[in-house]
Design a protein around this motif. Structure first.
Motif, PDB file in Angstrom:
ATOM      1  N   HIS A 121       0.859  -1.081  -0.168  1.00 11.02           N
ATOM      2  CA  HIS A 121       0.580   0.172   0.222  1.00 11.02           C
ATOM      3  C   HIS A 121       1.108   1.832   0.047  1.00 11.02           C
ATOM      4  O   HIS A 121       0.622   2.128   0.903  1.00 11.02           O
ATOM      5  N   SER A 122       1.242   1.600  -0.987  1.00  8.85           N
ATOM      6  CA  SER A 122       2.125   2.566  -1.124  1.00  8.85           C
ATOM      7  C   SER A 122       1.779   3.615  -1.283  1.00  8.85           C
ATOM      8  O   SER A 122       0.784   4.373  -1.919  1.00  8.85           O
ATOM      9  N   ASN A 123       2.136   4.429  -1.074  1.00  5.95           N
ATOM     10  CA  ASN A 123       2.288   6.103  -1.434  1.00  5.95           C
ATOM     11  C   ASN A 123       2.700   6.639  -2.860  1.00  5.95           C
ATOM     12  O   ASN A 123       3.552   5.844  -3.327  1.00  5.95           O
ATOM     13  N   ALA A 124       2.603   7.681  -2.914  1.00  2.57           N
ATOM     14  CA  ALA A 124       2.575   7.987  -4.885  1.00  2.57           C
ATOM     15  C   ALA A 124       4.562   8.438  -4.827  1.00  2.57           C
ATOM     16  O   ALA A 124       4.802   8.213  -6.059  1.00  2.57           O
ATOM     17  N   GLU A 125       5.240   9.173  -3.271  1.00  5.33           N
ATOM     18  CA  GLU A 125       5.934   9.224  -3.680  1.00  5.33           C
ATOM     19  C   GLU A 125       6.698   7.825  -3.621  1.00  5.33           C
ATOM     20  O   GLU A 125       7.915   7.794  -4.317  1.00  5.33           O
ATOM     21  N   ASP A 126       6.609   6.671  -3.131  1.00  8.76           N
ATOM     22  CA  ASP A 126       7.493   5.440  -2.590  1.00  8.76           C
ATOM     23  C   ASP A 126       7.651   5.046  -4.173  1.00  8.76           C
ATOM     24  O   ASP A 126       7.937   4.308  -4.647  1.00  8.76           O
ATOM     25  N   ILE A 127       6.156   4.753  -4.812  1.00  9.76           N
ATOM     26  CA  ILE A 127       6.045   4.319  -6.074  1.00  9.76           C
ATOM     27  C   ILE A 127       7.084   5.133  -7.455  1.00  9.76           C
ATOM     28  O   ILE A 127       7.670   4.472  -7.406  1.00  9.76           O
ATOM     29  N   VAL A 187       3.490   9.935 -12.396  1.00  5.47           N
ATOM     30  CA  VAL A 187       3.089   9.212 -11.170  1.00  5.47           C
ATOM     31  C   VAL A 187       1.899   9.043 -10.540  1.00  5.47           C
ATOM     32  O   VAL A 187       1.153   8.535 -10.877  1.00  5.47           O
ATOM     33  N   TYR A 188       1.714  10.986 -10.312  1.00  6.48           N
ATOM     34  CA  TYR A 188       0.379  10.749  -9.571  1.00  6.48           C
ATOM     35  C   TYR A 188      -0.457  11.220 -10.873  1.00  6.48           C
ATOM     36  O   TYR A 188      -1.468  10.875 -10.914  1.00  6.48           O
ATOM     37  N   ARG A 189       0.040  11.752 -11.880  1.00  7.85           N
ATOM     38  CA  ARG A 189      -1.502  11.923 -12.696  1.00  7.85           C
ATOM     39  C   ARG A 189      -1.442  10.426 -13.103  1.00  7.85           C
ATOM     40  O   ARG A 189      -3.147  10.698 -13.624  1.00  7.85           O
ATOM     41  N   ASN A 190      -0.752   9.177 -13.703  1.00  8.98           N
ATOM     42  CA  ASN A 190      -0.983   8.366 -13.908  1.00  8.98           C
ATOM     43  C   ASN A 190      -1.792   7.341 -12.623  1.00  8.98           C
ATOM     44  O   ASN A 190      -2.853   6.951 -13.031  1.00  8.98           O
ATOM     45  N   LEU A 191      -1.739   7.711 -11.632  1.00  7.20           N
ATOM     46  CA  LEU A 191      -2.283   7.151 -10.340  1.00  7.20           C
ATOM     47  C   LEU A 191      -3.585   7.812 -10.652  1.00  7.20           C
ATOM     48  O   LEU A 191      -4.785   7.074 -10.608  1.00  7.20           O
ATOM     49  N   ASN A 192      -4.153   9.039 -10.890  1.00 11.09           N
ATOM     50  CA  ASN A 192      -5.170   9.406 -10.665  1.00 11.09           C
ATOM     51  C   ASN A 192      -6.278   9.017 -12.188  1.00 11.09           C
ATOM     52  O   ASN A 192      -7.038   8.119 -12.098  1.00 11.09           O
ATOM     53  N   SER A 193      -4.930   8.462 -13.515  1.00 12.60           N
ATOM     54  CA  SER A 193      -6.488   7.960 -14.185  1.00 12.60           C
ATOM     55  C   SER A 193      -6.071   6.628 -13.704  1.00 12.60           C
ATOM     56  O   SER A 193      -8.113   6.129 -14.333  1.00 12.60           O
TER      57      SER A 193
END
Lengths: 123, 123
Positions: free
Chosen positions: B20-26, B42-48
């Motif tokens: 259960h990583s956060n954006a920074e970890d990923i 990374v943030y944009r793709n996580l949101n998508s």
DNA sequence: CTCCTAACTAGTAATGATTACTAATTAAAG
DNA sequence: CTTTAATTAGTAATCATTACTAGTTAGGAG
């Protein structure tokens, strides 16, 4: 643990508000009673009240926390279209005390979907 | 809807990560494969990926979002002491289609309490 | 009812996770 | 192989929330 008039007011606003307000909303309502109350004070008291389990924090996808009374146990339905929160009378009271060795103190259910109003508008 | 190598990598990292990583970890894991990948990407793709329901966003009390795979249905236990997230095999499959006229698309259960490890340390 | 003091407040500045922006790059359809 | 709209890297901006500080206050002891 001082019972300041600011803290009492914040709790009172959350308890008498049926619409799951955010900190800014609560701040604006509070200013009608204490005109120079500070936004920071509202945030600090909301945090204390959550910690003391007098109110509940609802984390929303838009990143703005909402706050809810804990007068009676209930769950929440969140409309993914208009972001409205609707109270749901507790339907599934599962009282787990323990899951795989982890001690369960509480649980929350979030139902997500399209609310009645948005369904109407889609027609 | 382009399938960029950045997006495929982000999905792959979330799917192969059990913690259960956060954006920074990923972002840090992703840099091992694409050294100049951008945190914004990374943030944009996580949101998508959340929007497309390929992964799930878990909103934590500390305000830092975590991300989880959706390979098999499960709920979450969150330790209020160390903030660890533990997967819980779905125990209560309640399949409501409708609550008071609101259309339910999905629901999430969050169990909160003290995890096994923290219980041990308390002794 | 005072006095005392730790806890709280108002006002403002700082933080930091996340988003926005822009010129350059690229997936993928024809 | 083109073409082009979508995506990216890098950086700047946003904004909900928290931190800080000097002044204020709740509420217990005397």
């Amino acid at each position: 643990m001082k019972n300041t008039k600011q803290k009492i007011l914040v709790l009172d606003i959350v308890n008498n508000n049926r619409c799951h307000s955010n900190a800014e909303d609560i701040y604006n309502i509070a200013r009608k009673t204490i005109p120079n109350i500070s936004l920071g004070t509202v945030y600090r008291n909301l945090n204390s009240l959550v910690e003391e389990k007098h109110i509940k924090r609802i984390k929303m996808d838009d990143g703005i926390d909402r706050f809810d009374n804990m007068i009676y146990p209930h769950d929440h339905f969140i409309c993914t279209k208009c972001n409205t929160i609707i109270d749901v009378d507790e339907v599934n009271h599962c009282d787990f005390k323990e899951i795989s060795g982890n001690k369960v103190m509480s649980y929350e259910i979030y139902y997500k979907g399209i609310c009645k109003n948005c369904l109407e508008e889609e027609k």
